[in-house]
Design an enzyme around this catalytic site. Structure first.
Site, PDB file in Angstrom:
ATOM      1  N   GLY A  61       0.823  -1.213   0.000  1.00  0.00           N
ATOM      2  CA  GLY A  61       0.000   0.000   0.000  1.00  0.00           C
ATOM      3  C   GLY A  61       0.854   1.259   0.000  1.00  0.00           C
ATOM      4  O   GLY A  61       0.564   2.225  -0.698  1.00  0.00           O
TER       5      GLY A  61
ATOM      6  N   ARG B 159       7.249   1.901   1.373  1.00  0.00           N
ATOM      7  CA  ARG B 159       7.552   0.486   1.596  1.00  0.00           C
ATOM      8  C   ARG B 159       7.936  -0.195   0.275  1.00  0.00           C
ATOM      9  O   ARG B 159       8.730  -1.125   0.260  1.00  0.00           O
ATOM     10  CB  ARG B 159       6.379  -0.240   2.259  1.00  0.00           C
ATOM     11  CG  ARG B 159       6.818  -1.580   2.830  1.00  0.00           C
ATOM     12  CD  ARG B 159       5.760  -2.235   3.691  1.00  0.00           C
ATOM     13  NE  ARG B 159       5.504  -1.465   4.882  1.00  0.00           N
ATOM     14  CZ  ARG B 159       4.352  -1.494   5.548  1.00  0.00           C
ATOM     15  NH1 ARG B 159       3.376  -2.256   5.137  1.00  0.00           N
ATOM     16  NH2 ARG B 159       4.186  -0.762   6.624  1.00  0.00           N
TER      17      ARG B 159
ATOM     18  N   ARG C 123       2.259  11.412  -8.697  1.00  0.00           N
ATOM     19  CA  ARG C 123       1.517  11.602  -7.438  1.00  0.00           C
ATOM     20  C   ARG C 123       2.232  10.990  -6.243  1.00  0.00           C
ATOM     21  O   ARG C 123       1.593  10.618  -5.246  1.00  0.00           O
ATOM     22  CB  ARG C 123       0.105  11.004  -7.520  1.00  0.00           C
ATOM     23  CG  ARG C 123      -0.816  11.774  -8.444  1.00  0.00           C
ATOM     24  CD  ARG C 123      -2.158  11.074  -8.558  1.00  0.00           C
ATOM     25  NE  ARG C 123      -3.011  11.789  -9.478  1.00  0.00           N
ATOM     26  CZ  ARG C 123      -4.137  12.420  -9.140  1.00  0.00           C
ATOM     27  NH1 ARG C 123      -4.560  12.387  -7.911  1.00  0.00           N
ATOM     28  NH2 ARG C 123      -4.838  13.051 -10.049  1.00  0.00           N
TER      29      ARG C 123
ATOM     30  N   ARG D 237      -0.340  -8.631  -3.534  1.00  0.00           N
ATOM     31  CA  ARG D 237      -0.380  -7.554  -2.534  1.00  0.00           C
ATOM     32  C   ARG D 237       0.479  -7.975  -1.351  1.00  0.00           C
ATOM     33  O   ARG D 237       0.395  -9.126  -0.881  1.00  0.00           O
ATOM     34  CB  ARG D 237      -1.826  -7.317  -2.093  1.00  0.00           C
ATOM     35  CG  ARG D 237      -1.944  -6.529  -0.820  1.00  0.00           C
ATOM     36  CD  ARG D 237      -3.298  -5.914  -0.591  1.00  0.00           C
ATOM     37  NE  ARG D 237      -3.538  -5.630   0.816  1.00  0.00           N
ATOM     38  CZ  ARG D 237      -2.926  -4.681   1.512  1.00  0.00           C
ATOM     39  NH1 ARG D 237      -2.006  -3.929   0.955  1.00  0.00           N
ATOM     40  NH2 ARG D 237      -3.203  -4.499   2.794  1.00  0.00           N
TER      41      ARG D 237
ATOM     42  N   SER E  80      -0.206  -4.913   5.436  1.00  0.00           N
ATOM     43  CA  SER E  80      -0.471  -5.236   6.835  1.00  0.00           C
ATOM     44  C   SER E  80      -1.968  -5.480   7.022  1.00  0.00           C
ATOM     45  O   SER E  80      -2.786  -5.117   6.166  1.00  0.00           O
ATOM     46  CB  SER E  80       0.001  -4.100   7.743  1.00  0.00           C
ATOM     47  OG  SER E  80      -0.630  -2.906   7.365  1.00  0.00           O
TER      48      SER E  80
ATOM     49  N   ASP F 211      -1.530  -5.442  13.851  1.00  0.00           N
ATOM     50  CA  ASP F 211      -2.269  -5.118  15.070  1.00  0.00           C
ATOM     51  C   ASP F 211      -3.354  -6.158  15.289  1.00  0.00           C
ATOM     52  O   ASP F 211      -3.687  -6.910  14.365  1.00  0.00           O
ATOM     53  CB  ASP F 211      -2.875  -3.698  15.000  1.00  0.00           C
ATOM     54  CG  ASP F 211      -3.633  -3.465  13.703  1.00  0.00           C
ATOM     55  OD1 ASP F 211      -3.012  -3.020  12.734  1.00  0.00           O
ATOM     56  OD2 ASP F 211      -4.834  -3.753  13.664  1.00  0.00           O
TER      57      ASP F 211
ATOM     58  N   ARG G 174       8.876  -3.613  12.636  1.00  0.00           N
ATOM     59  CA  ARG G 174       8.099  -3.656  11.400  1.00  0.00           C
ATOM     60  C   ARG G 174       8.915  -4.180  10.229  1.00  0.00           C
ATOM     61  O   ARG G 174       8.454  -5.032   9.479  1.00  0.00           O
ATOM     62  CB  ARG G 174       7.515  -2.283  11.066  1.00  0.00           C
ATOM     63  CG  ARG G 174       6.285  -2.033  11.905  1.00  0.00           C
ATOM     64  CD  ARG G 174       5.607  -0.731  11.609  1.00  0.00           C
ATOM     65  NE  ARG G 174       4.487  -0.624  12.514  1.00  0.00           N
ATOM     66  CZ  ARG G 174       3.205  -0.628  12.147  1.00  0.00           C
ATOM     67  NH1 ARG G 174       2.881  -0.690  10.886  1.00  0.00           N
ATOM     68  NH2 ARG G 174       2.254  -0.570  13.044  1.00  0.00           N
TER      69      ARG G 174
HETATM   70  N1  HPA Z   1      -8.391  -2.258   9.639  1.00  0.00           N
HETATM   71  C1  HPA Z   1      -8.230  -2.093   8.333  1.00  0.00           C
HETATM   72  N2  HPA Z   1      -7.056  -2.225   7.750  1.00  0.00           N
HETATM   73  C2  HPA Z   1      -5.988  -2.526   8.500  1.00  0.00           C
HETATM   74  C3  HPA Z   1      -6.095  -2.713   9.858  1.00  0.00           C
HETATM   75  C4  HPA Z   1      -7.369  -2.567  10.469  1.00  0.00           C
HETATM   76  O1  HPA Z   1      -7.534  -2.722  11.674  1.00  0.00           O
HETATM   77  N3  HPA Z   1      -4.859  -2.997  10.352  1.00  0.00           N
HETATM   78  C5  HPA Z   1      -4.020  -2.985   9.296  1.00  0.00           C
HETATM   79  N4  HPA Z   1      -4.705  -2.714   8.170  1.00  0.00           N
END
Ligand code: HPA
Length: 234
Positions: free
Chosen positions: A20, A24, A43, A87, A90, A204, A217
């Site tokens: 994304g 990165r 962009r 893709r 995270s 997370d 990370r």
């Molecule tokens: N929500 C949506 N996208 C994400 C999240 C999340 O909690 N964590 C990492 N990408």
């Protein structure tokens, strides 16, 4: 050149990894590719082409969310001939047995809506990964002894979700994690006859509130890039 990609014809490889975050993409290209050259900065969405073990690869940012990814994936496939799109990103974990730092290989991706909704209308099309890529990625993760899970994920349209009840339904149905791009990548790959997969690192945890410390990370994301590259050229 296309509307959103400044690369010349031939400067994009058939295999494209899509993080994304454009920075990165730069980090992954400098870390994993030989002779990486920047081929796009329109962009600020950076793309790099180089080689991995002699294979040509492009690593190109997708931006956040399905509308942004859809722009890049469409142009990469229809204008530059990309055939394998993976893709790397995270996600938030949605099951107790999935831990921060684990890798999720998304077999399928549920959504409320995608940019393809206009085509499918009343149809609940089931976006799914390329089985070849999925199997090769699982093999690579096993070889690398990387903790990984294979199953369904949820591609959400919002990061700040005002519908916690939806998350609860996803959890009850065994969804492994939530991110914001994979479902549309799978839809588009199906439409273009290309191969797609999402390889995700858990950053997370929605159930425990735990989050990957910034210092961890890079090393955690490195496993994901290696799994994606191994799968693309298995
Ligand atoms: N929500 C949506 N996208 C994400 C999240 C999340 O909690 N964590 C990492 N990408």
């Amino acid at each position: 050149m296309t509307v959103h990609i400044g690369a010349n014809p031939g400067e994009i490889a058939e295999t494209v990894l899509l993080p994304g975050d454009p920075l990165r993409a730069e980090w992954a290209a400098r870390t994993f590719l030989d002779d990486a050259v920047c081929v796009n900065r329109v962009r600020g969405m950076l793309g790099f082409t180089g080689t991995w073990k002699g294979h040509r690869v492009t690593i190109h940012g997708s931006g956040m969310g399905m509308p942004s990814l859809s722009i890049y994936a469409n142009e990469l496939m229809s204008e530059y001939g990309a055939r394998t799109l993976i893709r790397i990103g995270s996600c938030g974990a949605m099951q107790k047995h999935v831990a921060v730092r684990d890798v999720i290989l998304a077999m399928t991706a549920s959504t409320l809506s995608t940019p393809s909704r206009g085509i499918f209308r009343e149809l609940n099309f089931a976006p799914c990964a390329s089985y070849d890529l999925l199997r090769a990625a699982a093999d690579a993760a096993e070889r690398m002894k990387a903790r990984h899970h294979v199953g369904g994920i949820y591609s959400s349209d919002v990061f700040y979700d005002e519908r916690p009840d939806l998350n609860e339904i996803m959890v009850r149905h065994g969804i492994l994690g939530v991110e914001m791009e994979a479902a549309e990548l799978y839809n588009l790959a199906a439409r273009h006859g290309a191969r797609a997969l999402a390889v995700l690192t858990v950053s997370d945890h929605l159930l425990t509130g735990e989050a990957l410390p910034a210092s961890d990370r890079e090393s955690s994301f490195g496993d994901m890039v290696e799994i994606a590259l191994s799968a693309a050229f298995a």
